[in-house]
Enzyme design. Structure first.
Site, short mmCIF file in Angstrom:
data_model
loop_
_atom_site.label_atom_id
_atom_site.label_comp_id
_atom_site.label_asym_id
_atom_site.label_seq_id
_atom_site.Cartn_x
_atom_site.Cartn_y
_atom_site.Cartn_z
N CYS A 13 0.83 -1.22 0.00
CA CYS A 13 0.00 0.00 0.00
C CYS A 13 0.86 1.26 0.00
CB CYS A 13 -0.93 0.00 1.20
SG CYS A 13 -0.09 -0.04 2.79
N ASN A 44 -8.06 4.21 -2.76
CA ASN A 44 -7.46 3.03 -2.17
C ASN A 44 -6.75 2.23 -3.27
OD1 ASN A 44 -6.77 1.10 -0.29
ND2 ASN A 44 -8.85 0.84 0.49
#
Lengths: 250, 99
Positions: A25, A186
């Protein structure tokens, strides 16, 4: 400050990506912020390589560990020291970090540079709002309960003091019912949440922001002139100069 | 809370979810184990969505066959700790009346 901002409408956000079963991430959050800033500064939206960060930004002084985790600030540090980051096309995503870092010849490849990076004021949602009004911002959020999020303004529950997931804030707004929210990009694919995005409650009662969104925002910086070599902008500039010289010669 | 759906209905939902999310399990008994986790997540979703005036909705995302621990271990790898002290810029420091 504007009541609402959405960098997607300005064409400064590439389509949502999917990190798959790799804990990268941090690379997606860093790359997303650089992609947005590059578009704002050069007018060009280029999808950049998370895989380069996963493979190459590790070991030594780096606090990043490929699919085992990291943070966007250290990734910005790598991009500066590496004199840029290459595109997704040149160094595509593989969803793992088992391969060695590929040496890409930067001189003959398109890449994007940044000059530096810094944090927005910590624990201050109004400053985060101001920052997001200027460029997409990388933040850390506590995302455990976002696992099954589908739509709407996410209000938790979540820890407000500690983030465990790196994402990019690409805007903010208010619903018709008066709920203030951050627009968060995201990296769990476009089938999760609202086409890959989550609206997170904004103007939380705690200065950390809900899910810790305002604890430690970080963003890259780039001067207007910091084009990547062989970018279309540079080609255009080079062609203009050549035509001008030919004109003068004739 | 228990889901109000029948076992057969939940099984059909699970099979559909497997296809939509291109999931394949190789290990013996894995599909059954994942089904039980799926059911738990479905109960959670239905309990949450049944409360009126919620600001957000939950759904069967691609993580619906993962426990919270598994989800955290695989997908939540952001690290707050950095190798250098942060430099806090004041260019975006909010001041009253900022435009």
């Amino acid at each position: 400050l504007p009541d609402e901002v959405d960098w997607r409408e300005k064409g400064a956000v590439v389509p949502v990506k999917d990190q798959g079963d790799c804990g990268g991430c941090w690379a997606f959050a860093a790359v997303g912020a650089v992609e947005g800033l590059n578009k704002i500064k050069t007018g060009e939206l280029v999808s950049l390589s998370e895989q380069e960060l996963l493979d190459c930004d590790r070991g030594g002084n780096s606090g990043n560990f490929g699919c085992l985790g990291g943070n966007a600030a250290d990734a910005f540090e790598f991009i500066i020291e590496n004199s840029g980051i290459v595109t997704d096309k040149v160094y595509p995503y593989t969803e793992n970090d088992t391969a060695a870092c590929k040496a890409i010849e930067m001189v003959t490849t398109r890449y994007v540079t940044i000059d530096s990076y810094e944090d927005a004021p910590h624990n201050d949602e109004m400053s985060l709002k101001k920052a997001v009004a200027h460029q997409p911002i990388s933040v850390m959020v506590e995302a455990e309960n976002m696992k099954l999020y589908k739509s709407g303004v996410f209000t938790g529950p979540c820890d407000h003091w500690y983030g465990n997931h790196n994402v990019v804030v690409v805007g903010y707004g208010t619903t018709e019912r008066g709920e203030d929210y951050w627009i968060i990009r995201n990296s769990w694919g476009a089938n999760w949440g609202e086409s890959g995005y989550i609206k997170l409650q904004r103007n939380f009662h705690n200065s950390t922001g809900n899910c810790g969104v305002a604890i430690r925002p970080v963003y890259p910086l780039k001067s207007n002139s910091a084009f990547g070599l062989l970018s279309p902008s540079m080609f255009k500039l080079g062609a203009l100069i050549i035509f001008q010289l030919i004109g003068w010669a004739l | 809370k228990e889901t109000k759906r029948s076992e057969a209905e939940v099984q059909r939902m699970y099979e559909r979810w497997l296809v939509e999310n291109r999931k394949n399990y190789n290990a013996l008994g894995e599909k059954e184990r994942r089904f039980n986790i799926f059911k738990d997540n479905l109960k959670l979703i239905e309990a949450h969505n049944s409360v009126p005036e919620r600001t957000y909705e939950l759904g069967l995302t691609r993580f619906a066959d993962l426990t919270d621990d598994e989800f955290r271990a695989i997908h939540l790898r952001g690290k707050m700790v950095r190798t250098s002290d942060p430099v806090i810029g004041d260019r975006y420091l909010y001041k009253e009346g900022d435009v």
